[in-house]
Design a protein around this motif. Structure first.
Motif, mmCIF file in Angstrom:
data_model
loop_
_atom_site.group_PDB
_atom_site.id
_atom_site.type_symbol
_atom_site.label_atom_id
_atom_site.label_comp_id
_atom_site.label_asym_id
_atom_site.label_seq_id
_atom_site.Cartn_x
_atom_site.Cartn_y
_atom_site.Cartn_z
ATOM 1 N N ILE A 193 0.842 -1.201 0.000
ATOM 2 C CA ILE A 193 0.000 0.000 0.000
ATOM 3 C C ILE A 193 0.875 1.248 0.000
ATOM 4 O O ILE A 193 0.549 2.253 -0.643
ATOM 5 C CB ILE A 193 -0.945 -0.012 1.219
ATOM 6 N N GLU A 194 2.013 1.170 0.685
ATOM 7 C CA GLU A 194 2.931 2.308 0.711
ATOM 8 C C GLU A 194 3.426 2.643 -0.695
ATOM 9 O O GLU A 194 3.629 3.815 -1.033
ATOM 10 C CB GLU A 194 4.118 2.013 1.631
ATOM 11 N N GLN A 195 3.616 1.642 -1.536
ATOM 12 C CA GLN A 195 4.035 1.909 -2.909
ATOM 13 C C GLN A 195 2.966 2.698 -3.665
ATOM 14 O O GLN A 195 3.279 3.605 -4.443
ATOM 15 C CB GLN A 195 4.338 0.601 -3.632
ATOM 16 N N ALA A 196 1.702 2.342 -3.430
ATOM 17 C CA ALA A 196 0.612 3.092 -4.064
ATOM 18 C C ALA A 196 0.591 4.523 -3.553
ATOM 19 O O ALA A 196 0.361 5.469 -4.325
ATOM 20 C CB ALA A 196 -0.720 2.406 -3.788
ATOM 21 N N GLN A 197 0.859 4.704 -2.272
ATOM 22 C CA GLN A 197 0.869 6.046 -1.711
ATOM 23 C C GLN A 197 2.030 6.875 -2.267
ATOM 24 O O GLN A 197 1.893 8.088 -2.464
ATOM 25 C CB GLN A 197 0.943 5.971 -0.185
ATOM 26 N N GLN A 198 3.139 6.212 -2.538
ATOM 27 C CA GLN A 198 4.269 6.917 -3.152
ATOM 28 C C GLN A 198 3.891 7.401 -4.556
ATOM 29 O O GLN A 198 4.267 8.496 -4.961
ATOM 30 C CB GLN A 198 5.493 6.003 -3.211
ATOM 31 N N GLU A 237 -6.753 -2.512 10.561
ATOM 32 C CA GLU A 237 -6.227 -1.188 10.215
ATOM 33 C C GLU A 237 -5.640 -1.185 8.811
ATOM 34 O O GLU A 237 -5.815 -0.226 8.048
ATOM 35 C CB GLU A 237 -5.174 -0.780 11.245
ATOM 36 N N THR A 238 -4.935 -2.258 8.450
ATOM 37 C CA THR A 238 -4.341 -2.350 7.116
ATOM 38 C C THR A 238 -5.411 -2.387 6.032
ATOM 39 O O THR A 238 -5.310 -1.695 5.008
ATOM 40 C CB THR A 238 -3.445 -3.593 7.015
ATOM 41 N N LEU A 239 -6.450 -3.188 6.234
ATOM 42 C CA LEU A 239 -7.521 -3.263 5.245
ATOM 43 C C LEU A 239 -8.277 -1.940 5.160
ATOM 44 O O LEU A 239 -8.700 -1.523 4.072
ATOM 45 C CB LEU A 239 -8.475 -4.400 5.590
ATOM 46 N N GLY A 240 -8.422 -1.254 6.302
ATOM 47 C CA GLY A 240 -9.019 0.076 6.267
ATOM 48 C C GLY A 240 -8.168 1.048 5.477
ATOM 49 O O GLY A 240 -8.682 1.872 4.702
ATOM 50 N N LEU A 241 -6.840 0.950 5.658
ATOM 51 C CA LEU A 241 -5.927 1.804 4.912
ATOM 52 C C LEU A 241 -5.995 1.515 3.419
ATOM 53 O O LEU A 241 -5.913 2.432 2.583
ATOM 54 C CB LEU A 241 -4.497 1.592 5.420
ATOM 55 N N LEU A 242 -6.166 0.237 3.081
ATOM 56 C CA LEU A 242 -6.321 -0.136 1.666
ATOM 57 C C LEU A 242 -7.525 0.580 1.062
ATOM 58 O O LEU A 242 -7.442 1.169 -0.032
ATOM 59 C CB LEU A 242 -6.486 -1.648 1.544
ATOM 60 N N GLY A 243 -8.649 0.564 1.773
ATOM 61 C CA GLY A 243 -9.847 1.225 1.278
ATOM 62 C C GLY A 243 -9.676 2.719 1.140
ATOM 63 O O GLY A 243 -10.087 3.321 0.129
ATOM 64 N N VAL A 320 -14.521 3.400 9.774
ATOM 65 C CA VAL A 320 -13.677 3.644 8.595
ATOM 66 C C VAL A 320 -13.843 5.096 8.161
ATOM 67 O O VAL A 320 -14.820 5.752 8.501
ATOM 68 C CB VAL A 320 -14.051 2.703 7.422
ATOM 69 N N ALA A 321 -12.863 5.581 7.406
ATOM 70 C CA ALA A 321 -12.922 6.960 6.921
ATOM 71 C C ALA A 321 -14.035 7.101 5.895
ATOM 72 O O ALA A 321 -14.244 6.224 5.054
ATOM 73 C CB ALA A 321 -11.579 7.348 6.309
ATOM 74 N N GLY A 322 -14.764 8.225 5.970
ATOM 75 C CA GLY A 322 -15.798 8.512 4.993
ATOM 76 C C GLY A 322 -15.236 9.295 3.820
ATOM 77 O O GLY A 322 -14.048 9.642 3.780
#
Length: 604
Positions: A193-198, A237-243, A320-322
């Motif tokens: 996920i960090e790669q996608a964020q980069q 938390e990781t799956l939430g971050l993915l979303g 989760v974040a809206g």
């Protein structure tokens, strides 16, 4: 610490960071010399500590201008607070500062060294340490930054393979390792996920979408849900971050209307699959982002500042974040600060609005916004931390000081944070006031000791007030008993134990007052053991015997051992049919044989 370059860290600080059992064990480790060489480089301390394994555990402590910033240990401890090894290292730094070997930071060591020499050292290190070579390979192989500033090229097949590797392996690990598997999966997915964020940081939404598509498709099309426990916070938390990251990518990537429709459908389908594990929406916000984008007229009015405070209706989900929160993240990532401020203000996201003001240098505006609008200790603490991170320590203290007047969740944490920061800046009156609030909100030996260290000449009067507040506390905190015990106020400690209804609190008091209040110990331990025996709770017989053993120790102190033995013998005889209990009671009676019995046995 004795070195003036260190922030003022006290033993009370260490107590606050650890559970009482970890602190006591860490102190034992320190006293027996388990801490090896202690090395400080800049603001980081590292040391090896002998533990239960053949190889020592490595402890890392990072400090900042106001105290302990971060700690790590290679031991497996994960029961809350810092482990005993970290406690031992901190106590070594506090009590034996001369043992700390002060060395220059690595950044200073390599300063002026040629690139060729650094490459030689890195290659030599990697050749001698295979794990370093693997780490370098994992960082360099998957992502290849092109010459463009806004595009990132990735090996999507490699992303898929790494995602499959992250999945739990059926049959490879036993059930006892299921939690470790879940944590490993979360860690490996975090890297992807960090790669996608980069890519998003580089403004390349399209590549971020490719990465996240590869990851999510693997997760949604493989049956891994039944292989893992459902209470591993890290994985949720990781799956939430993915979303959230996928939703950002939908907002940043340039997609046609038809592509958005297709993505909405795919994300909704994937969300249904992943929800089999999470039990709640994970990719729904990304589907919403694909459908709505930035096209809503009212949203556009908000972004250009036409809507005022709280005028934009927002319906954010729990857990989760809206979409509004994700939009704010995307705006921040793209550097669209004015639009971020407009949206957060119109949506009533006051804390996020104040935090952005602080990061943008609008310090007084951030302080005013926080103190006038935020009403929870937690939110005020987070604003104070943001101000401190931006170098505005006095403003941070102002916000945290206001938090002392607000009731709510984590007020104790805010007060402890303010206590330590105010003390580091020499604001002794504020530090003492915060310390008192921290104790009143969460009484414990560590918060009590912190007040004592700060009160100095005022300690006698402050002490009386603290103890009185403890007596009036309803319901009494379990840690209140520990404070009373430290002060030798045994009757007060007994009262807390009686009112607590907690076996843990009762046990703590029983162990401390056996000599001083043996009759209470006998009576209390009998009342805890009898229901277990009467109800035939065979899985808890060991607990019942433990209570009876405490009663026996108290009976010995009170010269009532014969009465106690008669009581246990009667219990054994009345419950003779409980075959598991009887031998346990026989063994217990053997432990407490009277001197007369011992003499008769030896004569025989």
């Amino acid at each position: 610490m004795s070195d003036e370059r260190w922030p003022p860290v006290t033993e009370a600080t260490v107590r606050d960071l650890a559970r009482s059992s970890s602190y006591n064990r860490g102190q034992s480790y320190y006293e027996r010399g388990a801490v090896g060489e202690v090395v400080r480089r800049g603001e980081t301390v590292r040391a090896d500590v002998e533990g239960s394994q053949y190889q020592p555990y490595t402890v890392t402590i990072e400090f900042d201008d106001a105290g302990v910033a971060h700690t790590e240990c290679t031991c497996p401890y994960d029961l809350g607070g810092i482990c005993k090894h970290r406690v031992a290292v901190m106590l070594t730094c506090l009590r034996d500062p001369e043992r700390v070997d002060d060395r220059p930071p690595v950044s200073e060591l390599i300063e002026g060294t040629s690139r060729e020499r650094l490459e030689e050292l890195l290659v030599e290190l990697a050749e001698n340490r295979p794990e370093i070579a693997e780490w370098i390979e994992s960082r360099l192989t998957p992502v290849d930054t092109t010459t463009s500033d806004t595009a990132v090229s990735v090996n999507i097949e490699s992303i898929r393979k790494r995602t499959k590797h992250a999945l739990p392996k059926p049959g490879q690990r036993g059930h006892s390792d299921a939690y470790a598997e879940a944590e490993r999966m979360a860690s490996e997915l975090d890297d992807l996920i960090e790669q996608a964020q980069q890519a998003l940081d580089a403004g390349d939404g399209e590549t971020a979408v490719e990465i996240l598509e590869a990851v999510t498709e693997v997760l949604a099309t493989n049956r891994w849900y039944g292989l893992l426990p459902y209470d591993v916070t890290e994985l949720y938390e990781t799956l939430g971050l993915l979303g959230e990251t996928f939703a950002e990518a939908m907002l940043i990537a340039e997609l046609s209307e038809s592509e958005r429709e297709q993505w909405e459908q795919r994300l909704s389908e994937w969300d249904e699959e992943i929800r089999r594990f999470t039990g709640r929406p994970t990719l729904a916000v990304a589907a919403d982002a694909a459908r709505e984008g930035w096209d809503d007229d009212r949203l556009q009015q908000t972004l250009d500042g036409s809507l005022t405070d709280g005028k934009l209706e927002v319906d954010e989900p729990k857990f989760v974040a809206g979409l509004t929160t994700v939009r704010l993240s995307a705006l921040e990532r793209q550097g669209r600060t004015d639009e971020y401020l407009n949206l957060s203000r119109a949506a009533g996201k006051t804390q996020l609005y104040a935090e952005m003001l602080a990061r943008e240098g609008e310090i007084q505006a951030a302080v005013d916004c926080a103190t006038e609008n935020l009403s929870t200790p937690q939110s005020l603490l987070e604003i104070a931390q943001t101000l401190r991170d931006t170098g505005n320590l006095i403003a941070a203290l102002d916000v945290a000081e206001h938090g002392l007047t607000v009731d709510g969740f984590r007020k104790a944490r805010l007060a402890e944070w303010l206590r330590d920061r105010a003390a580091s800046l020499g604001k002794e009156d504020l530090a003492l006031r915060a310390a008192i609030v921290a104790f009143e909100e969460s009484p414990s030996p560590s918060t009590y000791q912190a007040v004592e260290e700060l009160a100095d000449d005022e300690w006698d009067s402050v002490r009386s007030e603290l103890l009185e507040s403890l007596r009036e506390q309803t319901p009494a905190s379990g840690h209140a008993a520990e404070v009373f015990l430290e002060e030798g106020l045994y009757d007060e400690a007994v009262g807390v134990a009686d009112r607590s209804g907690s076996s843990r609190v009762v046990k703590t008091v029983v162990e401390a007052v056996t000599v001083h209040r043996p009759q209470w110990v006998i009576r209390t331990c009998k009342s805890n053991a009898e229901p277990i025996v009467e109800q035939g709770k065979h899985d808890s017989y060991e607990t019942a015997v433990r209570w009876l053993r405490y009663a026996g120790e108290a009976a010995r102190e009170a010269n009532k051992l014969d009465e106690w033995r008669e009581y246990v013998e009667t219990m054994r005889d009345e419950h003779y049919q409980k075959y598991k209990l009887r031998p346990m009671l026989d063994d217990l009676l053997e432990e407490f044989r009277s001197p007369v019995d011992s003499e008769v046995s030896s004569d025989g």
